[in-house]
Design a protein around this motif. Structure first.
Motif, short mmCIF file in Angstrom:
data_model
loop_
_atom_site.label_atom_id
_atom_site.label_comp_id
_atom_site.label_asym_id
_atom_site.label_seq_id
_atom_site.Cartn_x
_atom_site.Cartn_y
_atom_site.Cartn_z
N GLU A 29 0.90 -1.37 0.00
CA GLU A 29 -0.23 -0.06 0.18
C GLU A 29 1.01 1.26 0.01
O GLU A 29 0.38 2.18 -0.67
CB GLU A 29 -0.95 -0.03 1.13
CG GLU A 29 -2.10 -1.06 0.91
CD GLU A 29 -2.97 -0.62 -0.16
OE1 GLU A 29 -3.31 0.60 -0.37
OE2 GLU A 29 -3.45 -1.88 -0.70
N TYR A 30 1.88 1.33 0.80
CA TYR A 30 2.90 2.36 0.77
C TYR A 30 3.27 2.64 -0.65
O TYR A 30 3.29 3.87 -0.96
CB TYR A 30 4.20 2.17 1.67
CG TYR A 30 5.00 3.34 1.68
CD1 TYR A 30 4.96 4.70 2.42
CD2 TYR A 30 6.29 3.42 1.06
CE1 TYR A 30 5.56 5.54 2.41
CE2 TYR A 30 7.09 4.27 0.80
CZ TYR A 30 6.55 5.34 1.89
OH TYR A 30 7.62 6.51 1.61
N VAL A 31 3.83 1.72 -1.47
CA VAL A 31 4.21 2.02 -2.70
C VAL A 31 2.92 2.59 -3.59
O VAL A 31 3.50 3.36 -4.34
CB VAL A 31 4.86 0.55 -3.05
CG1 VAL A 31 5.26 0.74 -4.83
CG2 VAL A 31 6.11 0.17 -2.46
N LYS A 32 2.02 1.83 -3.44
CA LYS A 32 1.04 2.27 -4.35
C LYS A 32 0.63 3.54 -4.01
O LYS A 32 0.34 4.70 -5.13
CB LYS A 32 -0.29 1.32 -4.03
CG LYS A 32 -0.07 -0.13 -4.84
CD LYS A 32 -1.22 -1.02 -4.51
CE LYS A 32 -1.33 -2.06 -4.88
NZ LYS A 32 -2.44 -3.28 -4.68
N SER A 37 4.25 10.56 -6.59
CA SER A 37 4.78 11.62 -6.16
C SER A 37 6.46 11.14 -5.82
O SER A 37 7.03 12.19 -5.51
CB SER A 37 3.93 12.01 -4.79
OG SER A 37 4.23 11.06 -3.70
N ASN A 38 6.66 10.04 -5.60
CA ASN A 38 8.00 9.62 -5.10
C ASN A 38 9.00 9.30 -6.18
O ASN A 38 8.47 7.86 -6.79
CB ASN A 38 7.89 8.78 -3.92
CG ASN A 38 8.98 8.37 -3.19
OD1 ASN A 38 10.38 8.30 -3.98
ND2 ASN A 38 9.17 8.31 -2.10
N LEU A 40 11.99 8.19 -6.17
CA LEU A 40 12.60 7.05 -5.87
C LEU A 40 11.80 5.66 -6.14
O LEU A 40 12.39 4.61 -6.64
CB LEU A 40 13.20 7.00 -4.33
CG LEU A 40 14.33 7.60 -4.43
CD1 LEU A 40 14.63 7.44 -2.54
CD2 LEU A 40 15.50 7.13 -5.06
N ILE A 41 10.44 5.65 -5.76
CA ILE A 41 9.66 4.46 -6.01
C ILE A 41 9.44 4.37 -7.50
O ILE A 41 9.60 3.09 -8.07
CB ILE A 41 8.27 4.54 -5.45
CG1 ILE A 41 8.46 4.64 -3.99
CG2 ILE A 41 7.48 3.55 -5.58
CD1 ILE A 41 7.49 4.62 -3.16
N LEU A 42 9.41 5.19 -8.24
CA LEU A 42 9.20 5.25 -9.69
C LEU A 42 10.54 4.55 -10.56
O LEU A 42 10.53 3.75 -11.11
CB LEU A 42 8.88 6.63 -10.43
CG LEU A 42 7.50 7.30 -10.30
CD1 LEU A 42 7.54 8.67 -10.62
CD2 LEU A 42 6.61 6.29 -11.01
N GLU A 43 11.66 5.24 -9.83
CA GLU A 43 13.06 4.49 -10.49
C GLU A 43 12.87 3.14 -10.04
O GLU A 43 13.48 2.21 -10.82
CB GLU A 43 14.11 5.57 -9.83
CG GLU A 43 15.38 4.79 -10.10
CD GLU A 43 16.58 5.54 -9.69
OE1 GLU A 43 17.77 4.96 -9.77
OE2 GLU A 43 16.36 6.59 -8.95
N LEU A 44 12.63 2.85 -8.81
CA LEU A 44 12.54 1.36 -8.36
C LEU A 44 11.79 0.34 -9.22
O LEU A 44 12.13 -0.52 -9.56
CB LEU A 44 12.31 1.20 -6.93
CG LEU A 44 12.27 -0.15 -6.27
CD1 LEU A 44 13.69 -0.74 -6.37
CD2 LEU A 44 11.66 -0.11 -4.90
N LEU A 45 10.67 1.09 -9.64
CA LEU A 45 9.63 0.23 -10.32
C LEU A 45 10.05 0.24 -11.65
O LEU A 45 9.65 -1.11 -12.43
CB LEU A 45 8.20 0.79 -10.28
CG LEU A 45 7.63 0.58 -8.86
CD1 LEU A 45 6.30 1.63 -8.76
CD2 LEU A 45 7.09 -0.67 -8.66
#
Length: 185
Positions: A29-32, A37-38, A40-45
């Motif tokens: 849920e945190y990632v979703k 807006s993040n 780093l999460i986009l880069e990780l995905l």
């Protein structure tokens, strides 16, 4: 971001498989909630987790965005806990390979060098050149002392300086057996 860092560290320490990490990443849920807006999460995905280089890419991502020392210490801690909880041959092999991956002649992490040399001792024991039970005991003792040091919050100092076992009341026989290059003397 702490949850993402925590899960990456678990993956780097090999206490979480790539498949488990992928399942968590796409279902958390945190990632979703933070996806738009993040960065780093986009880069990780954007990392292809099905690639044969996925672990290397994730490690690179981890070291570029979080503390390398903190990651290595989490790998050390997790693998020491595995040794403490069941010092079978598989746990010892994992301990050596998971920490030994970070061995670099130029970096100066004495602790990683110590584990690297323990790996040499373990290899010699596997081949019958020295007592496997003694080396297994030494590795277990090393892991227990190391966990004590990490619990005292000496993290980066332990990584750089390694651990000194004298004065702990524990025997450490790492130097009692010959190193590979001494067999020709």
């Amino acid at each position: 971001m702490d949850k993402v860092r925590y899960m990456l560290y678990k993956l780097m320490s090999r206490t979480l498989t790539l498949e488990e990490f992928e399942t968590w990443l796409y279902n958390d849920e945190y990632v979703k909630n933070n996806l738009p807006s993040n960065g780093l999460i986009l880069e990780l995905l954007s990392i292809n987790l099905r690639s044969k280089h996925a672990l290397w890419e994730l490690e690179k991502f981890c070291f570029e965005n979080f503390s390398r020392e903190e990651c290595i210490l989490e790998v050390v801690r997790s693998n020491c806990e595995k040794i403490r909880d069941g010092a079978g041959d598989q746990a010892i092999g994992d301990f050596i390979s998971n920490i030994g991956r970070y061995y670099d002649w130029d970096e100066g992490y004495c602790l990683v060098s110590q584990v690297y040399w323990l790996g040499d001792e373990w290899s010699m024991a596997q081949e019958g050149y020295c007592s496997k039970s003694e080396v297994r005991r030494d590795i277990l003792e090393f892991a227990l002392v190391l966990l004590e040091k990490l619990d005292q919050n000496l993290d980066v100092k332990v990584l750089v300086d390694g651990i000194e076992l004298s004065g702990t009341g524990r025997e450490f026989t790492l130097n009692k057996t010959k190193k590979w290059f001494e067999f020709w003397k």
